[in-house]
Design a protein around this motif. Structure first.
Motif, mmCIF file in Angstrom:
data_model
loop_
_atom_site.group_PDB
_atom_site.id
_atom_site.type_symbol
_atom_site.label_atom_id
_atom_site.label_comp_id
_atom_site.label_asym_id
_atom_site.label_seq_id
_atom_site.Cartn_x
_atom_site.Cartn_y
_atom_site.Cartn_z
ATOM 1 N N SER A 276 -7.395 -7.374 -13.827
ATOM 2 C CA SER A 276 -6.451 -8.349 -13.269
ATOM 3 C C SER A 276 -5.028 -8.115 -13.770
ATOM 4 O O SER A 276 -4.072 -8.633 -13.195
ATOM 5 C CB SER A 276 -6.906 -9.765 -13.613
ATOM 6 O OG SER A 276 -6.961 -9.949 -15.019
ATOM 7 N N SER A 279 -1.687 -5.779 -11.655
ATOM 8 C CA SER A 279 -0.499 -6.173 -10.892
ATOM 9 C C SER A 279 0.775 -6.083 -11.717
ATOM 10 O O SER A 279 1.865 -5.866 -11.176
ATOM 11 C CB SER A 279 -0.666 -7.603 -10.357
ATOM 12 O OG SER A 279 -0.858 -8.504 -11.441
ATOM 13 N N SER A 280 0.634 -6.209 -13.039
ATOM 14 C CA SER A 280 1.835 -6.197 -13.883
ATOM 15 C C SER A 280 2.531 -4.848 -13.849
ATOM 16 O O SER A 280 3.764 -4.769 -13.832
ATOM 17 C CB SER A 280 1.474 -6.580 -15.319
ATOM 18 O OG SER A 280 0.578 -5.628 -15.879
ATOM 19 N N ILE A 282 2.484 -2.692 -11.422
ATOM 20 C CA ILE A 282 3.114 -2.526 -10.105
ATOM 21 C C ILE A 282 4.399 -3.350 -10.048
ATOM 22 O O ILE A 282 5.444 -2.879 -9.556
ATOM 23 C CB ILE A 282 2.128 -2.947 -9.001
ATOM 24 C CG1 ILE A 282 0.860 -2.090 -9.076
ATOM 25 C CG2 ILE A 282 2.784 -2.828 -7.634
ATOM 26 C CD1 ILE A 282 -0.221 -2.526 -8.108
ATOM 27 N N ASP A 283 4.358 -4.582 -10.577
ATOM 28 C CA ASP A 283 5.566 -5.419 -10.599
ATOM 29 C C ASP A 283 6.653 -4.785 -11.465
ATOM 30 O O ASP A 283 7.836 -4.824 -11.113
ATOM 31 C CB ASP A 283 5.220 -6.807 -11.134
ATOM 32 C CG ASP A 283 4.300 -7.576 -10.191
ATOM 33 O OD1 ASP A 283 4.263 -7.207 -8.995
ATOM 34 O OD2 ASP A 283 3.630 -8.514 -10.656
ATOM 35 N N SER A 294 1.909 -1.614 -1.947
ATOM 36 C CA SER A 294 0.614 -1.553 -2.631
ATOM 37 C C SER A 294 -0.391 -2.497 -1.996
ATOM 38 O O SER A 294 -0.047 -3.559 -1.486
ATOM 39 C CB SER A 294 0.787 -1.912 -4.113
ATOM 40 O OG SER A 294 1.260 -3.232 -4.253
ATOM 41 N N THR A 295 -1.644 -2.055 -2.049
ATOM 42 C CA THR A 295 -2.780 -2.874 -1.636
ATOM 43 C C THR A 295 -3.830 -2.796 -2.734
ATOM 44 O O THR A 295 -4.352 -1.722 -3.021
ATOM 45 C CB THR A 295 -3.375 -2.370 -0.310
ATOM 46 O OG1 THR A 295 -2.368 -2.377 0.694
ATOM 47 C CG2 THR A 295 -4.549 -3.240 0.114
ATOM 48 N N VAL A 296 -4.115 -3.940 -3.332
ATOM 49 C CA VAL A 296 -5.096 -3.991 -4.419
ATOM 50 C C VAL A 296 -6.174 -4.983 -4.031
ATOM 51 O O VAL A 296 -5.886 -6.160 -3.811
ATOM 52 C CB VAL A 296 -4.434 -4.410 -5.752
ATOM 53 C CG1 VAL A 296 -5.491 -4.466 -6.865
ATOM 54 C CG2 VAL A 296 -3.315 -3.456 -6.130
ATOM 55 N N TYR A 313 -5.359 1.168 -15.316
ATOM 56 C CA TYR A 313 -3.979 0.752 -15.556
ATOM 57 C C TYR A 313 -3.101 1.972 -15.839
ATOM 58 O O TYR A 313 -2.029 2.141 -15.255
ATOM 59 C CB TYR A 313 -3.959 -0.217 -16.733
ATOM 60 C CG TYR A 313 -2.605 -0.834 -17.028
ATOM 61 C CD1 TYR A 313 -2.264 -2.080 -16.522
ATOM 62 C CD2 TYR A 313 -1.675 -0.172 -17.823
ATOM 63 C CE1 TYR A 313 -1.029 -2.657 -16.801
ATOM 64 C CE2 TYR A 313 -0.443 -0.721 -18.106
ATOM 65 C CZ TYR A 313 -0.120 -1.968 -17.595
ATOM 66 O OH TYR A 313 1.102 -2.518 -17.867
#
Length: 405
Positions: A276, A279-280, A282-283, A294-296, A313
């Motif tokens: 989880s 996303s960090s 990618i941000d 992006s698609t997760v 990661y």
């Protein structure tokens, strides 16, 4: 030696028969002598077959032949197996068997030397120059000593000599293993010393600079006043510097104690514990100005093993960093999907208009892609690098590991 022992056994039985004839025993003594002679003949004829049947249990065979050699006039038949047994058995048992052979051989030697003629005594036969074997001859001490040494002593000497050679070979092998182990330990101590030095330098130098960076970023954030853009940039710098310090502490711990960080796998999670958190990264790249589409889509992200989460990661981080270095300002397409039962698939693609990265495994390949390949290989996954349609693509597949596996 086996051939000589068999020959002497046969001749010993023949000599014993001739002694019975020369002494001309009658009555019960003669009957007992004939019975012993018959049994001796059976033992002499059966010894080779006994060896064939008991060739995998030579120790017990040697014990049996030793006692038969002590009782019957069959010669030093124990020499058939004595050298092999002295090599294989424990030292105490080997010494006892050697003593039994010498004792039985000496009894045979004395019994044989009592024969007055060469035909009735092997000892006199080997020391006699007479052509008529049925005439009495004098006892030759020197020839008898040679017979005793060759027939009785030599098998023991050869057996213990072979045993000493085997022990020397074993000792050399053990010394070589110990030297190799000592060399490996010395190299490991040297590497550990280097890790300690690197960890100390990293902690003191880079840690100090990151602390200053966090401090100054906090000061800029406070001094930004009504400038929201400057305040947000300062906050981002401070947060990333703080996270870098957290990662640095974990890496320093791994450098100082690699075994503690690699108890579950060759990869040691630093600060990532769950998918989880993907996303960090990618941000962070998007905040740094990298255009990312992006698609997760992950099932049971929080149940993934921390090693798998950490690897995903770092792979995504390296792919985005690689795209930023080699195709700046170009849109990066990233897809991450999977879950229990299907594994994790990571796909990244970017235009090759600026410079095409060289695939891993080819001469001149970058260390980033090599690092991805190493992580994938350790986790038992696969990776594929291709360039087609003007785009550079990397596809990684990792097996799932976690509570829901």
């Amino acid at each position: 030696m086996v051939f000589a022992a068999l020959m002497i056994t046969v001749l010993s039985v023949s000599s014993a028969e001739e002694r019975n004839r020369v002494w001309a025993w009658t009555g019960p003594v003669g009957g007992a002598a004939d019975a012993v002679q018959g049994l001796s003949t059976l033992v002499a004829l059966g010894a080779p077959f006994l060896l064939l049947l008991r060739r995998k249990d030579l120790a017990n065979t040697a014990w049996g032949l030793g006692f038969l050699q002590l009782i019957f006039p069959i010669g030093p038949v124990m020499a058939l197996v004595l050298p092999q047994v002295l090599v294989r058995e424990k030292r105490n048992e080997a010494e006892t068997l050697a003593f039994l052979h010498v004792l039985g051989g000496t009894v045979w030697f004395v019994r044989d030397a009592l024969g007055p003629t060469p035909a009735s005594s092997l000892v006199r036969f080997f020391s006699s120059t007479e052509t008529v074997q049925t005439d009495p001859v004098d006892f030759n001490v020197y020839a008898a000593s040679v017979v005793y040494l060759v027939v009785i002593v030599v098998p023991v000497v050869v057996g213990f000599w072979l045993r000493a050679r085997h022990e020397i070979d074993d000792t050399r092998h053990e010394v070589a293993v110990e030297r190799a182990t000592a060399g490996a330990l010395s190299a490991e101590l040297s590497r550990q010393g280097e890790r300690e030095l690197i960890a100390r330098e990293v902690h003191d130098v880079i840690g100090h600079r990151l602390s200053l960076l966090v401090l100054h970023a906090g000061g800029i954030e406070v001094a930004a006043g009504d400038d929201p853009e400057l305040r947000e940039s300062a906050r981002a710098v401070r947060d990333n510097a703080q996270r870098a310090m957290d990662d640095l502490r974990s890496l320093v711990g791994v450098l100082r104690d690699p075994a503690a960080g690699a108890s579950d796998a060759p990869l040691s999670p630093v600060s990532v514990r769950s998918l989880s958190q993907l996303s960090s990264v990618i941000d962070d790249m998007a905040d740094a100005g990298v255009p990312v589409a992006s698609t997760v889509f992950l099932h049971s992200a929080d149940q993934a093993d921390p090693v798998l989460a950490h690897s995903v990661y770092r792979i995504v981080q390296e792919l985005l960093t690689n795209a930023r270095k080699h195709a700046p300002s170009e849109l990066v397409r990233l897809q991450v999907s999977g879950g229990p039962g299907e594994g994790i698939r990571i796909e990244s693609s970017n235009p090759t208009s600026v410079r095409v990265p060289v695939p891993a495994g080819v001469e001149g390949a970058g260390s980033g892609l090599r690092g991805i390949d190493e992580r994938v290989e350790i986790l038992g996954g696969t990776s594929e690098v291709s360039t087609d349609g003007g785009r550079f693509r990397v596809a990684v597949t990792l097996p799932w590991s976690g509570d829901a596996a």
